[in-house]
Motif scaffolding. Sequence first.
Motif, PDB file in Angstrom:
ATOM      1  N   ASP A  30      30.543  37.579  54.592  1.00  0.00           N
ATOM      2  CA  ASP A  30      29.250  37.128  54.067  1.00  0.00           C
ATOM      3  C   ASP A  30      28.358  36.594  55.179  1.00  0.00           C
ATOM      4  N   GLU A  31      28.935  35.820  56.083  1.00  0.00           N
ATOM      5  CA  GLU A  31      28.141  35.263  57.180  1.00  0.00           C
ATOM      6  C   GLU A  31      27.643  36.370  58.104  1.00  0.00           C
ATOM      7  N   LEU A  32      28.498  37.358  58.380  1.00  0.00           N
ATOM      8  CA  LEU A  32      28.060  38.478  59.214  1.00  0.00           C
ATOM      9  C   LEU A  32      26.887  39.192  58.555  1.00  0.00           C
ATOM     10  N   HIS A  33      26.953  39.380  57.259  1.00  0.00           N
ATOM     11  CA  HIS A  33      25.877  40.084  56.585  1.00  0.00           C
ATOM     12  C   HIS A  33      24.602  39.260  56.482  1.00  0.00           C
ATOM     13  N   LYS A  34      24.716  37.944  56.517  1.00  0.00           N
ATOM     14  CA  LYS A  34      23.502  37.118  56.628  1.00  0.00           C
ATOM     15  C   LYS A  34      22.801  37.439  57.942  1.00  0.00           C
ATOM     16  N   TRP A  35      23.587  37.483  59.017  1.00  0.00           N
ATOM     17  CA  TRP A  35      23.012  37.798  60.316  1.00  0.00           C
ATOM     18  C   TRP A  35      22.474  39.224  60.322  1.00  0.00           C
TER      19      TRP A  35
END
Length: 155
Positions: free
Chosen positions: A111-116
Motif C-alpha cells: 500500500d505504501e509503495l502504491h501511494k508513492w
Amino acid sequence: MKKSIFIMTIMVGFGLVSCSEKTTEESIIPENVEVHDDHHGEIDFTEGLVLDNGNKWLINDEMRPHLTDAENALKTFIEEGSDEYNQLGVELEKHNADLITSCTMEGKSHDELHKWLHHHIELIEDLKNASNDEEGQNAVNSLVDSFQEFHEYFN
C-alpha cells in the motif's frame, strides 16, 4: 491528453487492485501475467507515506530492477543534458508497467509503495505531456524529488 490520463488511471487501478488478477489489457499488463490481490480496503492517497515502525519498507527482488532501471534512465537523461522529455516519459512509463506486472508485494508495504507510485505516475504523465523545455525540466526535477522520496521510505 485525456486519453493518456485515462490510461494512466487504469494502470494505477490495475496496480492497486489487481496485482494478482489476470487481465486482457495488454498495454498495461500482458496476458497470462499472474499478480496478487491483497487489498481488504482502499488505499487513502490523501495520507502521506509512513515508515514501517521507523524503518524503510522492503521492496521485493522482482520489482527492484524496474525501479533501478527507471531511476538510471532519469540519471542518464540528466547527465546527457537531453531535452527529449516526451521520450523519457514514454520510457519511464514502460518501466512502471513492468514494475506493476512484477508486483508480488502484499499488505502495508504494498500500500505504501502504491501511494508513492500513484504520484510518481502523475509526474511521468506531466513529463510525457510537456510542451516546452520549462514544463519538461519541471517534470524532471519533480521526478528526481520523487526518487529521493522513494529512497527515504523504501529499501
